[in-house]
Design a protein around this motif. Sequence first.
Motif, PDB file in Angstrom:
ATOM      1  N   CYS A  78     -33.444  45.449  60.238  1.00 41.94           N
ATOM      2  CA  CYS A  78     -32.046  45.025  60.310  1.00 41.94           C
ATOM      3  C   CYS A  78     -31.888  43.642  59.695  1.00 41.94           C
ATOM      4  CB  CYS A  78     -31.579  45.018  61.767  1.00 41.94           C
ATOM      5  SG  CYS A  78     -29.913  44.357  62.032  1.00 41.94           S
ATOM      6  N   PHE A  79     -32.843  42.755  59.960  1.00 36.04           N
ATOM      7  CA  PHE A  79     -32.774  41.399  59.429  1.00 36.04           C
ATOM      8  C   PHE A  79     -32.819  41.407  57.905  1.00 36.04           C
ATOM      9  CE2 PHE A  79     -34.323  37.169  58.339  1.00 36.04           C
ATOM     10  CZ  PHE A  79     -33.583  36.365  59.183  1.00 36.04           C
ATOM     11  N   GLY A  80     -33.696  42.250  57.347  1.00 35.65           N
ATOM     12  CA  GLY A  80     -33.753  42.377  55.897  1.00 35.65           C
ATOM     13  C   GLY A  80     -32.449  42.900  55.332  1.00 35.65           C
ATOM     14  N   GLY A  81     -31.834  43.850  56.032  1.00 36.26           N
ATOM     15  CA  GLY A  81     -30.548  44.383  55.595  1.00 36.26           C
ATOM     16  C   GLY A  81     -29.451  43.342  55.657  1.00 36.26           C
ATOM     17  N   ALA A  82     -29.472  42.525  56.709  1.00 30.13           N
ATOM     18  CA  ALA A  82     -28.480  41.451  56.837  1.00 30.13           C
ATOM     19  C   ALA A  82     -28.659  40.433  55.714  1.00 30.13           C
ATOM     20  CB  ALA A  82     -28.619  40.775  58.197  1.00 30.13           C
ATOM     21  N   PHE A  83     -29.917  40.176  55.352  1.00 33.87           N
ATOM     22  CA  PHE A  83     -30.176  39.257  54.233  1.00 33.87           C
ATOM     23  C   PHE A  83     -29.595  39.830  52.946  1.00 33.87           C
ATOM     24  CE2 PHE A  83     -32.547  37.943  50.542  1.00 33.87           C
ATOM     25  CZ  PHE A  83     -32.626  36.566  50.688  1.00 33.87           C
ATOM     26  N   VAL A  94     -27.854  31.048  45.433  1.00 37.64           N
ATOM     27  CA  VAL A  94     -28.076  30.478  46.768  1.00 37.64           C
ATOM     28  C   VAL A  94     -29.553  30.652  47.134  1.00 37.64           C
ATOM     29  CG1 VAL A  94     -27.480  30.604  49.213  1.00 37.64           C
ATOM     30  CG2 VAL A  94     -25.721  30.976  47.469  1.00 37.64           C
ATOM     31  N   PRO A  95     -30.240  29.579  47.509  1.00 39.27           N
ATOM     32  CA  PRO A  95     -31.666  29.685  47.832  1.00 39.27           C
ATOM     33  C   PRO A  95     -31.922  30.669  48.974  1.00 39.27           C
ATOM     34  CG  PRO A  95     -31.025  27.386  47.584  1.00 39.27           C
ATOM     35  CD  PRO A  95     -29.752  28.187  47.591  1.00 39.27           C
ATOM     36  N   GLN A  96     -33.019  31.363  48.864  1.00 35.73           N
ATOM     37  CA  GLN A  96     -33.428  32.322  49.893  1.00 35.73           C
ATOM     38  C   GLN A  96     -33.496  31.656  51.264  1.00 35.73           C
ATOM     39  OE1 GLN A  96     -37.754  33.862  50.781  1.00 35.73           O
ATOM     40  NE2 GLN A  96     -36.976  34.965  48.990  1.00 35.73           N
ATOM     41  N   MET A 101     -31.974  30.709  56.975  1.00 35.19           N
ATOM     42  CA  MET A 101     -31.667  29.740  58.017  1.00 35.19           C
ATOM     43  C   MET A 101     -30.319  30.025  58.669  1.00 35.19           C
ATOM     44  SD  MET A 101     -34.293  27.977  58.410  1.00 35.19           S
ATOM     45  CE  MET A 101     -33.606  26.810  59.587  1.00 35.19           C
ATOM     46  N   ASP A 102     -29.347  30.471  57.895  1.00 34.46           N
ATOM     47  CA  ASP A 102     -28.060  30.852  58.481  1.00 34.46           C
ATOM     48  C   ASP A 102     -28.222  32.035  59.423  1.00 34.46           C
ATOM     49  OD1 ASP A 102     -26.505  28.877  57.402  1.00 34.46           O
ATOM     50  OD2 ASP A 102     -25.782  30.076  55.714  1.00 34.46           O
ATOM     51  N   LYS A 107     -26.235  34.114  63.008  1.00 31.78           N
ATOM     52  CA  LYS A 107     -25.272  34.823  62.167  1.00 31.78           C
ATOM     53  C   LYS A 107     -25.796  36.198  61.775  1.00 31.78           C
ATOM     54  CE  LYS A 107     -23.230  30.577  60.332  1.00 31.78           C
ATOM     55  NZ  LYS A 107     -22.886  29.797  59.111  1.00 31.78           N
ATOM     56  N   THR A 108     -26.200  36.965  62.767  1.00 28.22           N
ATOM     57  CA  THR A 108     -26.666  38.325  62.547  1.00 28.22           C
ATOM     58  C   THR A 108     -26.558  39.098  63.858  1.00 28.22           C
ATOM     59  OG1 THR A 108     -28.565  39.709  61.937  1.00 28.22           O
ATOM     60  CG2 THR A 108     -29.046  37.637  63.018  1.00 28.22           C
ATOM     61  N   ALA A 109     -26.481  40.411  63.746  1.00 27.10           N
ATOM     62  CA  ALA A 109     -26.437  41.272  64.938  1.00 27.10           C
ATOM     63  C   ALA A 109     -27.749  42.031  65.066  1.00 27.10           C
ATOM     64  CB  ALA A 109     -25.261  42.244  64.842  1.00 27.10           C
TER      65      ALA A 109
END
Length: 204
Positions: A78-83, A94-96, A101-102, A107-109
């Motif tokens: 999920c985190f990879g998808g949010a990224f 925008v830097p990775q 960090m956001d 700022k993710t579910a």
Amino acid sequence: MTRFLFVFALALLSALPAMAQDIDESANPDAIYEYQDSIYFTLDDGIQTPEEMEREAMYVARMCRMNAFQNKYYDCECFGGAFLVQREKLGPTVPQESIIMDLVKGKTACANTVVIAGEYYQQCLDFQATYYEMSSEQDNEKLCSCTGNRAANEYSKKPILDPGYAASMLYTGMRYCKDPRNAPVAPARTATSVPDFTPAKTAN
């Protein structure tokens, strides 16, 4: 309680591994990752294609899996998808690190809610056994089942990857569940709520 939070935060900090670096996991799962920032995925022509954005997102998910603390508190797929959503929205300049960090600042579910509930449940039991030795096993199980769900649900609303913040969710969960006004009513359900956590019975 303050002493407990301090010790718990130190324990979580000690579990944080070094920043993951890139490898072929299937070929050598024990090797150390070589860090690859966003420019790595645009080296061919200076333009990051949708396919290259997906490759970068897969790399970010892999870094998440290699970080013991992050892997516990986030669903890394999920985190990879949010990224990837943020990369597509913000573009390749925008830097990775800025996007990551956001995301880890809430700022993710992508909170790993069920696993977190189990972690908080066990931490609550350990706390009760250490500081409230006279509490009955039944009372502790009731309290800590409530605490596990409540703390995980609250963390899931704003999943910040910080040991002190994670510890504060445990504290607020226990405080809520110890309040007689809240018993025996279960914590309010939300979109990120988990089923009532019942620990597996083990043989004596």
